[in-house]
Write an enzyme that holds these catalytic residues in place. Structure first.
Site, PDB file in Angstrom:
ATOM      1  N   LYS A  46       0.793  -1.237   0.000  1.00 22.05           N
ATOM      2  CA  LYS A  46       0.000   0.000   0.000  1.00 22.05           C
ATOM      3  C   LYS A  46       0.830   1.295   0.000  1.00 22.05           C
ATOM      4  O   LYS A  46       0.391   2.335   0.484  1.00 22.05           O
ATOM      5  CB  LYS A  46      -1.004   0.044   1.179  1.00 22.05           C
ATOM      6  CG  LYS A  46      -1.806  -1.196   1.429  1.00 22.05           C
ATOM      7  CD  LYS A  46      -2.261  -1.961   0.215  1.00 22.05           C
ATOM      8  CE  LYS A  46      -3.283  -1.280  -0.644  1.00 22.05           C
ATOM      9  NZ  LYS A  46      -3.570  -2.110  -1.854  1.00 22.05           N
ATOM     10  N   SER A  47       2.018   1.189  -0.576  1.00 18.60           N
ATOM     11  CA  SER A  47       2.914   2.354  -0.567  1.00 18.60           C
ATOM     12  C   SER A  47       3.115   2.984  -1.937  1.00 18.60           C
ATOM     13  O   SER A  47       3.879   3.944  -2.072  1.00 18.60           O
ATOM     14  CB  SER A  47       4.285   1.929  -0.030  1.00 18.60           C
ATOM     15  OG  SER A  47       4.151   1.404   1.263  1.00 18.60           O
ATOM     16  N   TRP A  51       1.299   2.128  -8.839  1.00 23.49           N
ATOM     17  CA  TRP A  51       1.634   3.410  -9.470  1.00 23.49           C
ATOM     18  C   TRP A  51       3.018   3.317 -10.129  1.00 23.49           C
ATOM     19  O   TRP A  51       3.209   3.704 -11.291  1.00 23.49           O
ATOM     20  CB  TRP A  51       1.626   4.481  -8.383  1.00 23.49           C
ATOM     21  CG  TRP A  51       1.664   5.881  -8.843  1.00 23.49           C
ATOM     22  CD1 TRP A  51       1.605   6.339 -10.137  1.00 23.49           C
ATOM     23  CD2 TRP A  51       1.742   7.037  -8.006  1.00 23.49           C
ATOM     24  NE1 TRP A  51       1.649   7.700 -10.143  1.00 23.49           N
ATOM     25  CE2 TRP A  51       1.730   8.146  -8.851  1.00 23.49           C
ATOM     26  CE3 TRP A  51       1.817   7.229  -6.623  1.00 23.49           C
ATOM     27  CZ2 TRP A  51       1.799   9.452  -8.354  1.00 23.49           C
ATOM     28  CZ3 TRP A  51       1.878   8.515  -6.137  1.00 23.49           C
ATOM     29  CH2 TRP A  51       1.868   9.619  -6.987  1.00 23.49           C
ATOM     30  N   HIS A 101       7.251  -7.247  -2.415  1.00 19.53           N
ATOM     31  CA  HIS A 101       7.130  -6.684  -1.058  1.00 19.53           C
ATOM     32  C   HIS A 101       8.180  -7.317  -0.137  1.00 19.53           C
ATOM     33  O   HIS A 101       8.124  -7.139   1.079  1.00 19.53           O
ATOM     34  CB  HIS A 101       5.753  -6.996  -0.464  1.00 19.53           C
ATOM     35  CG  HIS A 101       4.597  -6.319  -1.138  1.00 19.53           C
ATOM     36  ND1 HIS A 101       4.634  -5.019  -1.580  1.00 19.53           N
ATOM     37  CD2 HIS A 101       3.328  -6.761  -1.411  1.00 19.53           C
ATOM     38  CE1 HIS A 101       3.451  -4.709  -2.102  1.00 19.53           C
ATOM     39  NE2 HIS A 101       2.654  -5.743  -2.016  1.00 19.53           N
ATOM     40  N   SER A 131      -4.842   2.930   3.897  1.00 16.72           N
ATOM     41  CA  SER A 131      -5.045   2.264   2.617  1.00 16.72           C
ATOM     42  C   SER A 131      -5.186   0.752   2.846  1.00 16.72           C
ATOM     43  O   SER A 131      -6.060   0.089   2.266  1.00 16.72           O
ATOM     44  CB  SER A 131      -3.845   2.559   1.708  1.00 16.72           C
ATOM     45  OG  SER A 131      -3.980   1.906   0.489  1.00 16.72           O
ATOM     46  N   ARG A 251      -8.136   3.649  -4.742  1.00 17.21           N
ATOM     47  CA  ARG A 251      -9.200   4.127  -3.865  1.00 17.21           C
ATOM     48  C   ARG A 251      -9.278   5.651  -3.899  1.00 17.21           C
ATOM     49  O   ARG A 251     -10.157   6.237  -4.502  1.00 17.21           O
ATOM     50  CB  ARG A 251      -8.937   3.585  -2.447  1.00 17.21           C
ATOM     51  CG  ARG A 251     -10.047   3.749  -1.450  1.00 17.21           C
ATOM     52  CD  ARG A 251      -9.588   3.248  -0.088  1.00 17.21           C
ATOM     53  NE  ARG A 251      -8.410   3.952   0.383  1.00 17.21           N
ATOM     54  CZ  ARG A 251      -8.422   5.036   1.161  1.00 17.21           C
ATOM     55  NH1 ARG A 251      -9.580   5.522   1.590  1.00 17.21           N
ATOM     56  NH2 ARG A 251      -7.299   5.623   1.544  1.00 17.21           N
TER      57      ARG A 251
HETATM   58  N1  LIG Z   1      -1.468   7.245  -9.751  1.00 19.66           N
HETATM   59  C1  LIG Z   1      -1.596   7.200  -8.427  1.00 19.66           C
HETATM   60  N2  LIG Z   1      -1.507   8.333  -7.698  1.00 19.66           N
HETATM   61  C2  LIG Z   1      -1.645   8.305  -6.345  1.00 19.66           C
HETATM   62  N3  LIG Z   1      -1.898   7.177  -5.631  1.00 19.66           N
HETATM   63  C3  LIG Z   1      -2.004   6.031  -6.327  1.00 19.66           C
HETATM   64  C4  LIG Z   1      -1.851   5.974  -7.730  1.00 19.66           C
HETATM   65  N4  LIG Z   1      -2.019   4.695  -8.122  1.00 19.66           N
HETATM   66  C5  LIG Z   1      -2.272   3.981  -6.994  1.00 19.66           C
HETATM   67  N5  LIG Z   1      -2.271   4.771  -5.922  1.00 19.66           N
HETATM   68  C6  LIG Z   1      -2.577   4.420  -4.530  1.00 19.66           C
HETATM   69  O1  LIG Z   1      -1.621   3.499  -4.004  1.00 19.66           O
HETATM   70  C7  LIG Z   1      -2.278   2.678  -3.002  1.00 19.66           C
HETATM   71  C8  LIG Z   1      -2.114   1.213  -3.362  1.00 19.66           C
HETATM   72  O2  LIG Z   1      -0.792   0.860  -3.025  1.00 19.66           O
HETATM   73  P1  LIG Z   1      -0.036  -0.351  -3.689  1.00 19.66           P
HETATM   74  O3  LIG Z   1      -0.159  -0.302  -5.159  1.00 19.66           O
HETATM   75  O4  LIG Z   1       1.340  -0.359  -3.124  1.00 19.66           O
HETATM   76  O5  LIG Z   1      -0.841  -1.598  -3.140  1.00 19.66           O
HETATM   77  S1  LIG Z   1      -0.316  -3.126  -3.131  1.00 19.66           S
HETATM   78  O6  LIG Z   1       0.670  -3.225  -2.069  1.00 19.66           O
HETATM   79  O7  LIG Z   1       0.236  -3.451  -4.435  1.00 19.66           O
HETATM   80  O8  LIG Z   1      -1.549  -3.915  -2.801  1.00 19.66           O
HETATM   81  C9  LIG Z   1      -3.744   3.106  -2.996  1.00 19.66           C
HETATM   82  O9  LIG Z   1      -3.838   4.120  -1.994  1.00 19.66           O
HETATM   83  P2  LIG Z   1      -5.213   4.566  -1.287  1.00 19.66           P
HETATM   84  O10 LIG Z   1      -6.018   5.259  -2.339  1.00 19.66           O
HETATM   85  O11 LIG Z   1      -4.789   5.514  -0.206  1.00 19.66           O
HETATM   86  O12 LIG Z   1      -5.876   3.345  -0.741  1.00 19.66           O
HETATM   87  C10 LIG Z   1      -3.881   3.650  -4.405  1.00 19.66           C
HETATM   88  O13 LIG Z   1      -4.984   4.483  -4.601  1.00 19.66           O
END
Ligand SMILES: Nc1ncnc2c1ncn2[C@@H]1O[C@H](COP(=O)(O)OS(=O)(=O)O)[C@@H](OP(=O)(O)O)[C@H]1O
Length: 292
Positions: A46-47, A51, A101, A131, A251
């Site tokens: 969730k970091s 993205w 991870h 998250s 999200r």
């Molecule tokens: N483009 C972009 N910009 C900003 N934030 C983004 C983006 N893409 C993914 N996210 C947010 O990243 C969170 C998911 O984290 P991960 O991809 O590391 O999740 S995982 O570990 O692979 O399950 C999750 O955070 P939260 O929205 O706070 O839940 C995603 O919304």
């Protein structure tokens, strides 16, 4: 959430997601052959993994930038330890992009040759927690987080996939000189995506033309990714892994959402643990859009 054992596999002191991990693969992970031009995204869950998967695949693959090649981001940058599509990693053409991870001590030892590159993305842990709380309620493969109080306790005890956030980041940082690694902060990516893509592409030695840079930045925004079926994991979570309720992997994608979910008391409890565990840790965190 007292049924965590159904969902977690503790292997060599680290918690994996039991329903999607292949234990035989883990047994041989140390010797997994690394190529010099492999690139790994390393994150605590969730970091900002998805993205960065999107950013990397856009940097590397022209067909993804131009939207002419329809390959899901998860297949462009698969998880090493959660190979849900059973991809033959040895057959993949170079350069191979991976996500993981894993903690520093479980990664393939070939990464220590310092040729393959690692990008470590970190995010303020209260937003990681928030998250993760939502993710746990969404996904069928994680124990449902009944309420934040309970989830906070599990997070602070490391009873989640990824184990303790504190250990993950501290140790990756501590042993950074063993690897060819770039640390990137989620909040900086959020505040200046263009500059972050530039930093990443420099590190990867992939200089982009102005036009390509525009294409990467545009397609890596939250809004664009959320509506792009290749990039938003819709298929993976709804049709493959399974969910408990409606919801999106992408999200909110904002800084400071924890303030909407943690009570003052919970936040202070978090702060006390953070101060104890992270004292002397040199990387800074951004907790809020307005202050550091
Ligand atoms: N483009 C972009 N910009 C900003 N934030 C983004 C983006 N893409 C993914 N996210 C947010 O990243 C969170 C998911 O984290 P991960 O991809 O590391 O999740 S995982 O570990 O692979 O399950 C999750 O955070 P939260 O929205 O706070 O839940 C995603 O919304």
């Amino acid at each position: 959430m007292d049924n965590t054992d159904q969902y977690l596999l503790n292997f060599k002191g680290y918690n994996f997601s039991l329903p999607v991990v292949d234990v035989d693969f883990l047994e041989n992970l140390e010797d997994f052959e690394i190529r010099d031009d492999d690139v790994f995204i390393v994150t605590y869950p969730k970091s900002g993994t998805i993205w960065t998967q999107q950013i990397l695949s856009l940097i590397y693959f022209e067909g993804h930038r131009s939207r002419t090649e329809i390959v899901k981001t998860i297949d462009r940058v698969p998880f090493l330890e959660y190979n849900i599509h059973k991809m033959d990693f040895l057959e993949r053409p170079s350069p191979r992009l991976f996500s993981t991870h894993l903690p520093y001590y479980l990664v393939p030892k070939g990464l220590k040759s310092k040729k393959a590159k690692i990008i470590y993305i970190y995010r303020n842990p209260k937003d990681v927690l928030t998250s993760y709380f939502h993710f746990s309620n969404l996904m069928a493969i994680t124990p449902a987080a009944n309420n934040m109080e309970e989830f906070l306790g599990n997070f602070l005890d490391g009873k989640v996939v990824g184990s303790l956030w504190f250990d993950h980041i501290r140790n990756w940082y501590k042993y950074r000189h063993d690897f060819n690694i770039l640390f990137m902060m989620y909040e900086e990516m959020k505040m200046d995506l263009r500059n972050s893509v530039l930093k990443i592409s420099h590190f990867l030695e992939k200089e982009l033309s102005e036009e390509d840079m525009e294409a990467v930045v545009k397609q890596a925004t939250f809004t664009n990714m959320k509506s792009d079926p290749k990039a938003n994991y819709y298929d993976v979570i709804h049709n493959e892994v399974g969910t408990r309720r409606n919801g999106h992997f992408l999200r909110k994608g904002v800084i400071g959402d924890w303030k909407n979910y943690l009570t003052v008391e919970q936040s202070e409890r978090f702060d006390r643990v953070f101060q104890r565990k992270m004292k002397d840790f040199p990387l800074k965190f951004i907790w809020d859009v307005n202050k550091e």
